[in-house]
Write an enzyme that holds these catalytic residues in place. Structure first.
Site, PDB file in Angstrom:
ATOM      1  N   TYR A  25       0.722  -1.379   0.124  1.00  0.00           N
ATOM      2  CA  TYR A  25       0.251  -0.042   0.254  1.00  0.00           C
ATOM      3  C   TYR A  25       1.130   1.315  -0.259  1.00  0.00           C
ATOM      4  O   TYR A  25       0.264   2.619  -0.018  1.00  0.00           O
ATOM      5  CB  TYR A  25      -0.968  -0.076   1.324  1.00  0.00           C
ATOM      6  CG  TYR A  25      -1.810  -1.303   1.212  1.00  0.00           C
ATOM      7  CD1 TYR A  25      -2.618  -1.014   0.656  1.00  0.00           C
ATOM      8  CD2 TYR A  25      -1.300  -2.003   1.986  1.00  0.00           C
ATOM      9  CE1 TYR A  25      -4.131  -1.925   0.271  1.00  0.00           C
ATOM     10  CE2 TYR A  25      -2.706  -3.087   1.877  1.00  0.00           C
ATOM     11  CZ  TYR A  25      -3.647  -3.146   1.252  1.00  0.00           C
ATOM     12  OH  TYR A  25      -4.556  -4.296   1.144  1.00  0.00           O
ATOM     13  N   HIS A 102      -9.088   1.052  -6.070  1.00  0.00           N
ATOM     14  CA  HIS A 102      -8.172   0.261  -4.843  1.00  0.00           C
ATOM     15  C   HIS A 102      -6.630   1.374  -5.039  1.00  0.00           C
ATOM     16  O   HIS A 102      -5.727   1.013  -5.978  1.00  0.00           O
ATOM     17  CB  HIS A 102      -7.922  -1.446  -4.988  1.00  0.00           C
ATOM     18  CG  HIS A 102      -9.643  -1.570  -5.281  1.00  0.00           C
ATOM     19  ND1 HIS A 102      -9.865  -1.548  -3.583  1.00  0.00           N
ATOM     20  CD2 HIS A 102     -10.962  -1.488  -5.396  1.00  0.00           C
ATOM     21  CE1 HIS A 102     -11.163  -2.300  -3.695  1.00  0.00           C
ATOM     22  NE2 HIS A 102     -11.948  -2.102  -5.231  1.00  0.00           N
TER      23      HIS A 102
HETATM   24  C1  DHK Z   1      -7.608  -2.406   0.237  1.00  0.00           C
HETATM   25  C2  DHK Z   1      -7.640  -3.335   1.234  1.00  0.00           C
HETATM   26  O1  DHK Z   1      -7.914  -3.136   2.541  1.00  0.00           O
HETATM   27  C3  DHK Z   1      -7.957  -4.544   0.909  1.00  0.00           C
HETATM   28  O2  DHK Z   1      -9.052  -5.398   1.624  1.00  0.00           O
HETATM   29  C4  DHK Z   1      -8.584  -4.833  -1.029  1.00  0.00           C
HETATM   30  C5  DHK Z   1      -7.845  -1.979  -1.371  1.00  0.00           C
HETATM   31  C6  DHK Z   1      -7.914  -3.504  -1.255  1.00  0.00           C
HETATM   32  C7  DHK Z   1      -6.566  -1.510  -1.827  1.00  0.00           C
HETATM   33  O3  DHK Z   1      -6.478  -2.158  -2.648  1.00  0.00           O
HETATM   34  O4  DHK Z   1      -6.992  -0.177  -2.120  1.00  0.00           O
HETATM   35  O5  DHK Z   1      -8.577  -5.641  -1.284  1.00  0.00           O
END
Ligand code: DHK
Length: 148
Positions: A25, A102
């Site tokens: 992330y 996402h």
């Molecule tokens: C964020 C999350 O918390 C996951 O549960 C999803 C998503 C993906 C993201 O890529 O922002 O699967």
């Protein structure tokens, strides 16, 4: 909120952005994402109402709050993307454009992330563009206003 407000909603665990699985992330925090959205919106004379909740019902309430009379909704529902019929139904009832965002590419991860309850009820999708995807979602909503 009014028709110059973009409602940006973040689901569970996105409060941990920057700390949580940075290899997936990234290192930006949710406060950084809010800044990105606010700056993007300001370019079009729009404002942002930016929220995060770990609770499904709260997210449903917020989608309902923004479902009319706003410039649109940007939604990263986190894990509820893959589980929530309730959130899907709320988005389906929205009269304003909704963008699914996402940060990661959910289609290139575990099998269970590939299905989204939100994809066919959202009007646009920005997937796997990192946190920059939020600004792209705001840009898209601003573009929809120009066309209207
Ligand atoms: C964020 C999350 O918390 C996951 O549960 C999803 C998503 C993906 C993201 O890529 O922002 O699967």
């Amino acid at each position: 909120m009014d028709d110059r407000t973009v409602l940006v909603l973040n689901g569970p665990n996105l409060n941990l952005l920057g700390e949580r699985e940075p290899e997936v992330y990234g290192h930006d925090t949710l406060a950084d994402v809010e800044r990105l959205c606010t700056e993007a919106a300001a370019r079009y004379g729009l404002t942002v109402d930016f929220r995060q909740s770990n609770h499904e019902g709260t997210l449903v309430d917020w989608v309902q709050e923004g479902r009319s009379g706003t410039a649109g909704i940007v939604l990263n529902a986190g894990g509820y993307t893959h589980t929530s019929v309730a959130l899907r139904d709320a988005v389906s009832a929205a009269r304003v454009p909704c963008v699914e965002v996402h940060i990661s590419d959910i289609h290139a991860r575990e099998e269970f992330r590939r299905f989204s309850y939100l994809s066919d009820v959202c009007d646009h999708h920005v997937i796997g563009h990192g946190v920059a995807g939020y600004a792209e979602a705001v840009d898209w909503l601003a573009g929809q206003r120009r066309q209207a």
